[in-house]
Design a protein around this motif. Structure first.
Motif, mmCIF file in Angstrom:
data_model
loop_
_atom_site.group_PDB
_atom_site.id
_atom_site.type_symbol
_atom_site.label_atom_id
_atom_site.label_comp_id
_atom_site.label_asym_id
_atom_site.label_seq_id
_atom_site.Cartn_x
_atom_site.Cartn_y
_atom_site.Cartn_z
ATOM 1 N N GLU A 110 0.647 -3.437 -3.154
ATOM 2 C CA GLU A 110 -0.426 -4.096 -3.633
ATOM 3 C C GLU A 110 -1.260 -4.736 -2.478
ATOM 4 O OE1 GLU A 110 0.188 -7.227 -6.315
ATOM 5 O OE2 GLU A 110 1.261 -8.393 -4.753
ATOM 6 N N PHE A 111 -2.627 -4.992 -2.666
ATOM 7 C CA PHE A 111 -3.254 -5.456 -1.578
ATOM 8 C C PHE A 111 -4.649 -6.435 -2.135
ATOM 9 C CE2 PHE A 111 -7.463 -4.125 0.490
ATOM 10 C CZ PHE A 111 -7.422 -4.936 1.608
ATOM 11 N N TYR A 112 -4.848 -7.418 -1.643
ATOM 12 C CA TYR A 112 -6.065 -8.061 -2.047
ATOM 13 C C TYR A 112 -6.579 -9.194 -0.953
ATOM 14 C CZ TYR A 112 -2.571 -11.821 -2.244
ATOM 15 O OH TYR A 112 -1.514 -12.706 -2.122
ATOM 16 N N PHE A 113 -7.837 -9.371 -1.217
ATOM 17 C CA PHE A 113 -8.543 -10.175 -0.196
ATOM 18 C C PHE A 113 -9.929 -11.017 -0.720
ATOM 19 C CE2 PHE A 113 -11.028 -6.332 0.447
ATOM 20 C CZ PHE A 113 -12.134 -6.859 0.552
ATOM 21 N N ARG A 163 -6.057 -4.476 -5.476
ATOM 22 C CA ARG A 163 -5.636 -3.345 -5.672
ATOM 23 C C ARG A 163 -4.183 -3.182 -5.897
ATOM 24 N NH1 ARG A 163 -6.778 0.279 -0.786
ATOM 25 N NH2 ARG A 163 -4.842 -0.681 -0.016
ATOM 26 N N PRO A 164 -3.687 -2.900 -6.973
ATOM 27 C CA PRO A 164 -2.098 -2.677 -7.109
ATOM 28 C C PRO A 164 -1.537 -1.738 -6.380
ATOM 29 C CG PRO A 164 -3.213 -1.854 -9.016
ATOM 30 C CD PRO A 164 -4.352 -2.297 -8.209
ATOM 31 N N ALA A 165 -0.156 -1.835 -6.452
ATOM 32 C CA ALA A 165 0.794 -0.829 -5.687
ATOM 33 C C ALA A 165 0.451 0.639 -6.303
ATOM 34 C CB ALA A 165 2.099 -1.104 -5.885
ATOM 35 N N MET A 166 0.382 1.583 -5.460
ATOM 36 C CA MET A 166 0.147 3.063 -5.611
ATOM 37 C C MET A 166 0.869 4.017 -5.193
ATOM 38 S SD MET A 166 -3.113 4.192 -3.680
ATOM 39 C CE MET A 166 -2.860 6.068 -4.016
ATOM 40 N N TRP A 217 -5.700 1.772 -10.344
ATOM 41 C CA TRP A 217 -6.773 1.140 -10.622
ATOM 42 C C TRP A 217 -6.949 0.130 -9.751
ATOM 43 C CZ3 TRP A 217 -6.833 -4.070 -11.731
ATOM 44 C CH2 TRP A 217 -5.649 -4.982 -11.737
ATOM 45 N N ASN A 218 -8.108 -0.556 -9.607
ATOM 46 C CA ASN A 218 -8.632 -1.529 -8.772
ATOM 47 C C ASN A 218 -9.803 -2.167 -9.397
ATOM 48 O OD1 ASN A 218 -11.114 -0.508 -7.310
ATOM 49 N ND2 ASN A 218 -9.606 1.067 -7.097
ATOM 50 N N GLY A 219 -9.830 -3.665 -8.965
ATOM 51 C CA GLY A 219 -10.919 -4.465 -9.491
ATOM 52 C C GLY A 219 -11.662 -5.220 -8.342
ATOM 53 N N SER A 230 3.447 0.352 3.363
ATOM 54 C CA SER A 230 3.663 1.495 2.887
ATOM 55 C C SER A 230 5.079 2.269 3.065
ATOM 56 C CB SER A 230 2.625 2.796 3.319
ATOM 57 O OG SER A 230 2.962 3.010 4.729
ATOM 58 N N THR A 231 5.649 2.974 2.112
ATOM 59 C CA THR A 231 6.949 3.680 2.447
ATOM 60 C C THR A 231 6.743 5.055 2.278
ATOM 61 O OG1 THR A 231 7.459 3.203 -0.045
ATOM 62 C CG2 THR A 231 8.204 1.265 1.618
ATOM 63 N N THR A 232 7.568 5.973 2.978
ATOM 64 C CA THR A 232 7.438 7.168 3.044
ATOM 65 C C THR A 232 8.915 7.626 3.189
ATOM 66 O OG1 THR A 232 5.345 7.188 4.205
ATOM 67 C CG2 THR A 232 6.711 9.307 4.020
#
Length: 821
Positions: A737-740, A725-728, A702-704, A771-773
């Protein structure tokens, strides 16, 4: 069967269809007496035109819905091809009282009814200090698509198309500027309804290199009909560039500059004495990007662990120049011709310094230093010709489009690799320097014709054919001085030539109609694809020939003049791009390599979408529910090689299901404050179909985002935008997660002909991407922090704005979807 042989047969079929369409145009061109209703919507107190007002056309005697439209940037509207009868016009606009005009009569003697200026009165709102008019929403839903009006988006005034899209519903932009819709990156990018050479072999080139000041609006179509090319599983993003066509001499100038050495400028000009229109645009952009990057990698082998930390700074500087010039010719009301060319030149310089620290069982084993200096100048050119034959009945037309695109890039990269401590244990990169050279050339030829035949009561038949020939050539080699010290020689197994030819021929037919409050559309499209791919030196070839059918269906119901529901179905395709096909191994750095797979096949999707539009007074709520099933998914696959290098390639090895909801809310909280909010919530299920391919994913995402527009005083406005945008989870990894938050102010003066804009981006300095892989025997964390916090100041000035002439040419392909709705 060779594609060339099949092409000749398909061409014969298309010529037969074209002749049939021309005969149809003669058969159905009998004159029908129709009428026109037009007018202009203005603010009662200021006299300013109101852009985006909703105009509803109703039957006078029973208020039966006939048609609907919205006003253009001059406040104008027009209904054409109307039966001679009595009508009612109803006008609605956010923040204003509804106005109704009855008894508008079209007769044999009066086939054109001009209601002239319709004045709207603002809604009564208690305000103490200032009196201002309402604002049109930045994002609006219209005819099965989202439209982002760039002029109303002051936050993107000094940026690029990426800055516009990152604020748009359903769109996501990652750290490298890659754009996706609803979590999927398979998007078709168009410019003025057509593919552009500026994309090269990477769609992101389009969005990052077009200044927002050159854009009129951006359209997002998530479930296109059969009229569109079937390419692009998640939909289409169409960028409509500014083109002035007002009568007389008109122009607009925009300049901006900001911290981080970012500069933007645009000039738009046209001269229109009536029978023709000359237009020219020039755009310039200069950007410096600095990115801090850290990669931490751990590998496990035979009971021991190896730990690498790579960190450093990436530096990118590019200057983009774009020139567009052409003319429209209108020799008579029945004919319209356009010819223009668009030339772009970009000269990016890239550099980075990276330090590698190697830990063996928690002890430092060795350290390395790696540098890069690269230039990637490229140029692109489009030549476009449009013609349109308008028959006596409005909307009855035959169009033809021819366009040629060329993209060329010459890349030169010099790598240095020097051990600092310890010995060099990475055999792929011996001590010394390497020089990579690559030349990419893409030529695309396109021809299409479209026929539209309207009938009474809003029914319409459409058909067309299209042919695309695309040739891609890439030559590359690597020189090194590490094998023979002091002497540059060709590195073994580093020189090759990649060729890809793709011919796509298509035909479509659609019928749409209205029955009382119901509307419908049914279409079918067939596409033949012939493709040849070859890695010349490696003697690897692949040939594919296939024909596909893409149906589309749509049905809608109007509950009243504003509320409606619409259900659409479509089938689409995603063909692998050339960089996914190219099997040449590109060693990005000593520890990572990337290459394609020449045997990739297309992926196919079936999509359902339900859109509901509901007004609650001045508020609007638009939920969009969607479901998408994709087979033969092309997915990125990462694995650890025996040499310790992490390899990234692509495979057809999965199926996916995506479903969810996009909820958009817009409302004037007060007359001086308009609020827009979007919440997207969806589920992605990716299931591997190949043994040992560990790429399964099952996650809710989800994202808002919130967008607020404020009118602080009559000529001063402010915009604030925030996204979270939360972690995915994604295949083989996770993204944090990411926001601005961004903010901008705009002040208009000189009778709104001039404006000054102040913009602050990433106020919280929070644009960090992590990110992690992980896979068999390894795990990796990638931290990416671009310098997005910036302050910019912009100025724009408009020279005249004469009356806009009727544009008789064909609208771009990507804005002709379901006009009846």
């Amino acid at each position: 069967m060779k594609p060339k042989t099949a092409t000749l047969k398909i061409t014969d079929v298309f010529l037969t269809i074209l002749i049939t369409l021309l005969l149809c145009s003669l058969i159905f061109s009998a004159p029908v007496k129709t009428g026109t209703i037009k007018g202009v919507i203005i603010d009662q107190s200021t006299g300013a035109p109101l852009t985006g007002a909703t105009i509803l056309l109703l039957r006078d005697e029973n208020e039966e819905y006939i048609n609907g439209t919205s006003t253009d940037k001059n406040g104008s509207f027009e209904f054409q091809s109307l039966q001679l009868s009595n009508y009612t016009v109803r006008v609605r606009f956010v923040g204003y009282q509804t106005k109704v005009l009855k008894s508008i009569t079209l007769t044999e003697e009066r086939t054109e009814f001009d209601v002239r200026k319709i004045q709207l009165e603002p809604m009564p709102v208690e305000m103490e200090e200032v009196s201002v008019t309402g604002e049109k929403p930045t994002v609006r839903f219209e005819a099965g698509k989202q439209i982002i009006d760039v002029d109303k988006n002051i936050l993107s005034s000094s940026g690029s198309a990426v800055d516009v899209l990152k604020m748009s519903p359903t769109v996501e932009v990652d750290a490298q500027g890659n754009v996706s819709l609803r979590g999927e990156a398979n998007v078709k990018i168009l410019i003025d309804g057509k593919p552009s050479s500026v994309a090269g072999d990477n769609n992101n080139n389009v969005l990052q290199q077009i200044p927002s000041s050159a854009i009129e609006n951006i359209e997002i179509i998530t479930n296109p009909s059969a009229k569109y090319e079937a390419e692009g599983i998640t939909g289409i993003i169409n960028i409509n560039l500014k083109k002035k066509s007002e009568q007389g001499v008109n122009g607009m100038m925009t300049v901006s500059g900001g911290t981080g050495d970012r500069y933007n400028s645009s000039l738009n000009f046209n001269y229109n004495p009536g029978i023709f229109n000359l237009f020219a645009n020039y755009d310039f952009m200069s950007v410096i990007n600095k990115v801090t990057n850290q990669v931490t990698r751990t590998t496990q082998s035979s009971g021991s662990s190896s730990h690498y930390i790579q960190e450093g700074m990436i530096y990118e500087k590019f200057k983009m120049n774009n020139v567009k010039a052409g003319f429209d010719l209108i020799p008579s009301p029945e004919y319209f011709f356009t010819l223009y060319t668009n030339y772009r030149y970009n000269s990016p310089d890239i550099g980075w310094n990276m330090n590698f620290n190697n830990y063996q069982n928690s002890a430092v084993n060795s350290s390395y230093s790696r540098t890069l200096q690269a230039t990637q100048p490229f140029e692109s050119m489009d030549v476009v010709f449009n013609s349109k034959r308008q028959f006596e009945q409005k909307g009855h037309e035959l169009t033809m489009d021819l366009y040629y695109s060329r993209f060329e890039m010459n890349a030169h990269a010099l790598y240095g690799f020097i051990p600092v401590t310890g010995s060099n244990t990475i055999s792929q990169f011996p001590d010394g320097s390497r020089e990579n050279n690559m030349n990419n050339l893409i030529n695309t030829y396109t021809a299409q014709t479209d026929y539209i035949r309207p009938f009474e009561k809003g029914d319409k038949f459409e058909a067309g054919i299209k042919g695309i020939i695309r040739n891609y050539n890439s030559d590359f080699l690597t020189l090194t001085n590490a094998i023979i010290p002091g002497q540059w020689i060709v590195e073994p197994n580093s020189q090759d030539r990649f060729r890809h030819t793709e011919n796509i021929y298509s035909a479509y037919a659609m019928y749409s109609g209205i029955f009382d409050a119901f509307n419908y559309q049914a279409g079918i499209r067939s596409e033949y694809t012939g493709a040849e791919t070859e890695l010349v030196g490696g003697k690897i070839t692949n040939e594919q020939n296939y024909t596909d059918v893409f149906p589309s269906l749509a049905a809608g119901y109007k509950f009243n003049e504003t509320d409606q529901i619409q259900l659409t179905y479509g089938r689409r395709i995603n063909r692998p791009s050339v960089w996914m096909l190219n099997p040449w191994k590109n060693n990005i750095d000593p520890l990572n390599a990337r290459y394609g797979s020449i045997t990739l096949t297309p992926e196919y999707t079936n999509a359902l979408e339900l859109t509901i539009t509901k007004f609650l007074g001045k508020q609007s709520i638009t939920p969009v529910l969607f479901y998408r099933y994709t087979a033969d998914v092309i997915t990125q696959y990462t694995f650890l090689g025996n040499d310790g290098v992490i390899n990234t390639t692509f495979v057809n090895g999965a199926k996916s299901r995506n479903f969810g909801i996009d909820l958009t809310y817009q409302a004037p909280v007060f007359q001086w404050w308009t609020l827009g909010a979007t919440l997207s919530y969806y589920k992605q299920i990716l299931t591997s179909e190949l043994p040992g391919l560990n790429i399964d994913r099952n996650d809710y995402l989800w994202n808002g985002r919130i967008n607020s527009n404020f009118i602080l005083m009559e000529d001063l406005s402010m915009q604030v935008f925030a996204l979270y945008r939360p972690a995915m989870v994604f295949p083989q990894g996770k993204r944090n997660e990411f926001y601005f938050m961004d903010m901008a102010l705009k002040y208009d003066f000189l009778d709104k002909k001039a404006s000054v804009t102040l913009r602050v981006s990433d106020i919280l300095k929070s644009m960090r991407f992590t990110s992690t892989t992980s896979g068999a025997g390894y795990s990796m964390e990638n931290k990416f922090e671009p310098n997005q916090q910036q302050i910019s100041l912009g100025f724009s000035y408009r020279l005249n704005n004469g009356p806009k002439i009727t544009d008789r040419k064909k609208e771009p392909e990507s804005i002709q979807m379901m006009n009846n709705y």
